[in-house]
Design an enzyme around this catalytic site. Structure first.
Site, mmCIF file in Angstrom:
data_model
loop_
_atom_site.group_PDB
_atom_site.id
_atom_site.type_symbol
_atom_site.label_atom_id
_atom_site.label_comp_id
_atom_site.label_asym_id
_atom_site.label_seq_id
_atom_site.Cartn_x
_atom_site.Cartn_y
_atom_site.Cartn_z
ATOM 1 N N GLY A 86 0.831 -1.211 0.000
ATOM 2 C CA GLY A 86 0.000 0.000 0.000
ATOM 3 C C GLY A 86 0.858 1.250 0.000
ATOM 4 O O GLY A 86 2.072 1.188 0.192
ATOM 5 N N ARG A 172 3.261 13.251 -8.613
ATOM 6 C CA ARG A 172 3.325 12.315 -9.727
ATOM 7 C C ARG A 172 1.980 12.266 -10.440
ATOM 8 O O ARG A 172 0.935 12.290 -9.800
ATOM 9 C CB ARG A 172 3.689 10.937 -9.164
ATOM 10 N N ARG A 179 -1.984 -1.517 -9.813
ATOM 11 C CA ARG A 179 -0.821 -2.389 -10.007
ATOM 12 C C ARG A 179 -1.274 -3.841 -10.064
ATOM 13 O O ARG A 179 -2.370 -4.164 -9.580
ATOM 14 C CB ARG A 179 0.129 -2.214 -8.805
ATOM 15 N N ASP A 244 4.156 -5.065 -7.423
ATOM 16 C CA ASP A 244 3.538 -3.803 -6.994
ATOM 17 C C ASP A 244 4.079 -2.627 -7.804
ATOM 18 O O ASP A 244 3.566 -1.509 -7.695
ATOM 19 C CB ASP A 244 3.755 -3.555 -5.496
ATOM 20 N N ASP A 254 7.568 3.798 -10.672
ATOM 21 C CA ASP A 254 8.521 3.601 -9.586
ATOM 22 C C ASP A 254 9.975 3.689 -10.044
ATOM 23 O O ASP A 254 10.613 2.685 -10.348
ATOM 24 C CB ASP A 254 8.266 2.274 -8.857
HETATM 25 P P1 AMP Z 1 8.852 0.904 -3.364
HETATM 26 O O1 AMP Z 1 10.232 0.468 -3.034
HETATM 27 O O2 AMP Z 1 8.730 2.363 -3.662
HETATM 28 O O3 AMP Z 1 8.184 0.081 -4.399
HETATM 29 O O4 AMP Z 1 8.015 0.720 -2.015
HETATM 30 C C1 AMP Z 1 7.659 -0.525 -1.476
HETATM 31 C C2 AMP Z 1 6.741 -0.316 -0.305
HETATM 32 O O5 AMP Z 1 7.441 0.340 0.770
HETATM 33 C C3 AMP Z 1 5.517 0.527 -0.575
HETATM 34 O O6 AMP Z 1 4.455 0.020 0.179
HETATM 35 C C4 AMP Z 1 5.937 1.883 -0.087
HETATM 36 O O7 AMP Z 1 4.845 2.696 0.246
HETATM 37 C C5 AMP Z 1 6.747 1.516 1.154
HETATM 38 N N1 AMP Z 1 7.721 2.575 1.493
HETATM 39 C C6 AMP Z 1 8.862 2.880 0.852
HETATM 40 N N2 AMP Z 1 9.498 3.904 1.448
HETATM 41 C C7 AMP Z 1 8.745 4.273 2.510
HETATM 42 C C8 AMP Z 1 8.855 5.269 3.534
HETATM 43 N N3 AMP Z 1 9.891 6.120 3.586
HETATM 44 N N4 AMP Z 1 7.871 5.330 4.445
HETATM 45 C C9 AMP Z 1 6.835 4.489 4.425
HETATM 46 N N5 AMP Z 1 6.656 3.538 3.490
HETATM 47 C C10 AMP Z 1 7.601 3.412 2.543
HETATM 48 MG MG MG Z 2 6.659 0.935 -5.505
#
Ligand code: AMP
Ligand code: MG
Length: 472
Positions: A86, A172, A179, A244, A254
């Site tokens: 999420g 964005r 997804r 995702d 992403d």
């Molecule tokens: P991503 O690496 O951007 O695909 O993120 C994977 C998951 O980690 C997603 O659910 C993001 O919302 C969560 N996420 C990544 N960075 C953070 C952050 N700094 N704080 C909270 N959730 C994060």
């Molecule tokens: Mg992501």
């Protein structure tokens, strides 16, 4: 409030367990870094005074008509299923409709904690925000389907990573944020009613001609096949092709550890967390098939005859490598001036890529040189290149205008990793000029821009970026 955004909120009207409503967490001192006027104009968003835009795009002020929410999704991360991910650091403000009637999400990324944040702080630092801004806009200019960047602001706060870093928020724009992992979220819970609602929402929004789950799977497979072939044609490595991070719309999403290849090698990996090369350059065509198989799994409960669905979906997923191959041949054929490449041309393309790999040629510059002049200087093994070139000349003799085609598809400018890193370091030190320059040059990747020749240069050994990191 002077900034007016004509929001509507179709995702917010989906059932409550699709999302979690909440406002953004305000930041100390928002300041506007960039606002994408051209994109804004196409979306019917009129710019306001910079202070107003900074407040809105930092989340300090909820614009009229917005209904901020975090979206629920799940996903396979490096092959391991995580039933709940999420938006942990993002909020969908709402949607706007462009002049052609297409609906787009407007999302803040780095806007604070949500119920899906798990251990994270919900924030982003300046580096990943500017990286996504520059690279996603560059991908758009390269005619590759992608989410886009509408605005970037600094927050006046620091975020703690390995060190304290300046905080930032990216706005964005996406065709949607649905997804493969969104379908997995409901499939994993056995919630067929929600799956049906998501299916209906997705086809209405992205595939109006689709009627059945089989149609949807086929349509998504087509778009994803085209997308991965497009990535490969510019030397792009996504770096985190988790389910995702794979959209139903077929847009690239992403921009975490993504990077472009300088010297070509098919096994190239940049992401620091991709230890086994799961998402290496040439693996992308296999991984996307795996991701589509995961999408197929989620659609089975929607089919009245599930045995038949398994059979049909298997056929579809098995057809994907051929579809990728076709898209790949079209893209790489065009790079060599072939307007209508056939499977026999594969060897000509492969032989050039093999020569590039053994020779360590710069992917972008070598193709650009073949397109515009003699590429001989790009190779150290000139005899092998000469022999290849003779074959190629013979093949393009029957093409009506190969040079014109090649000029349209072989960019002079890509966001080279060392330039992106350099730009981030300048920005952290308070100098945003390199960010603005990169953005401007990369908006016209196919034009010769004599003032920007330095941005076509591959990295020296000391400039080379060997690893990239997720945008957390
Ligand atoms: P991503 O690496 O951007 O695909 O993120 C994977 C998951 O980690 C997603 O659910 C993001 O919302 C969560 N996420 C990544 N960075 C953070 C952050 N700094 N704080 C909270 N959730 C994060
Ligand atoms: Mg992501």
């Amino acid at each position: 409030m002077t900034l007016s955004i004509p929001f509507s909120n179709s995702y917010a009207s989906l059932p409550p367990h699709f999302h979690s409503r909440q406002p953004a967490a305000p930041v100390a001192a928002p300041q506007l870094i960039a606002f994408n006027d051209t994109l804004a104009e196409s979306l019917g968003i009129a710019p306001g005074p910079p202070e107003d835009m900074a407040r809105v795009f930092a989340g300090n002020e909820t614009p009229q008509g917005a209904d901020p929410l975090a979206q629920a999704y799940a996903g396979h991360q490096f092959g391991n299923f995580v039933p709940q991910l999420g938006d942990g650091r993002a909020l969908l403000l709402g949607e706007v409709t462009d002049k052609t009637g297409t609906r787009f999400d407007i999302q803040l990324k780095g806007s604070g904690r949500t119920p899906y944040s798990r251990g994270g702080d919900g924030r982003a630092w300046l580096g990943p925000v500017l990286r996504e801004y520059v690279v996603s806009e560059a991908m758009h200019a390269l005619t590759i389907p992608t989410t886009r960047a509408l605005a970037a602001v600094t927050t006046g706060e620091t975020v703690q990573r390995e060190t304290a870093l300046p905080g930032a928020v990216l706005t964005r724009v996406a065709a949607s944020h649905i997804r493969v992992g969104t379908f997995q979220f409901f499939a994993a819970r056995g919630d067929t009613k929600a799956l049906q609602a998501l299916f209906d929402y997705t086809r209405t929004r992205h595939y109006p001609d689709v009627e059945t789950p089989n149609d949807l799977l086929s349509a998504v497979i087509d778009r994803q096949a085209a997308l991965v072939a497009a990535w490969m044609s510019v030397g792009f490595i996504h770096g985190v092709m988790n389910t995702d991070n794979t959209t139903l719309s077929g847009e690239t999403i992403d921009y975490g550890p993504c990077a472009f290849i300088d010297d070509y090698h098919p096994d190239t990996v940049f992401s620091s967390i991709d230890r086994h090369g799961r998402y290496a350059y040439s693996n992308q065509a296999r991984v996307i098939v795996w991701n589509m198989a995961q999408l197929a799994n989620t659609l089975i409960p929607l089919c009245p005859d599930q045995d038949k669905a398994v059979e049909d979906f298997t056929t579809l997923v098995h057809s994907m490598p051929t579809r990728i191959e076709h898209a790949w041949l079209t893209r790489f054929g065009a790079k060599l001036g072939l307007s209508n490449p056939d499977p026999e041309d594969r060897a000509l393309i492969e032989d050039l890529l093999t020569l590039m790999a053994t020779d360590g040629a710069d992917f972008t510059n070598a193709f650009r040189a073949i397109a515009t002049s003699s590429a001989r200087d790009q190779f150290s093994d000139r005899n092998t290149f000469d022999a290849w070139e003779t074959r190629w000349q013979a093949r393009i003799a029957s093409e009506p205008d190969p040079r014109a085609l090649m000029a349209r598809v072989n960019p002079a400018f890509i966001p080279r990793n060392h330039r992106v890193e350099e730009m981030i370091q300048s920005a952290v030190a308070g100098d945003f000029a390199p960010f603005h320059r990169l953005t401007a040059v990369l908006a016209r990747p196919y034009d010769d821009q004599p003032d920007a020749l330095d941005l076509t240069r591959p990295p020296t050994d000391s400039e080379r970026v060997r690893q990239t990191f997720c945008g957390t």
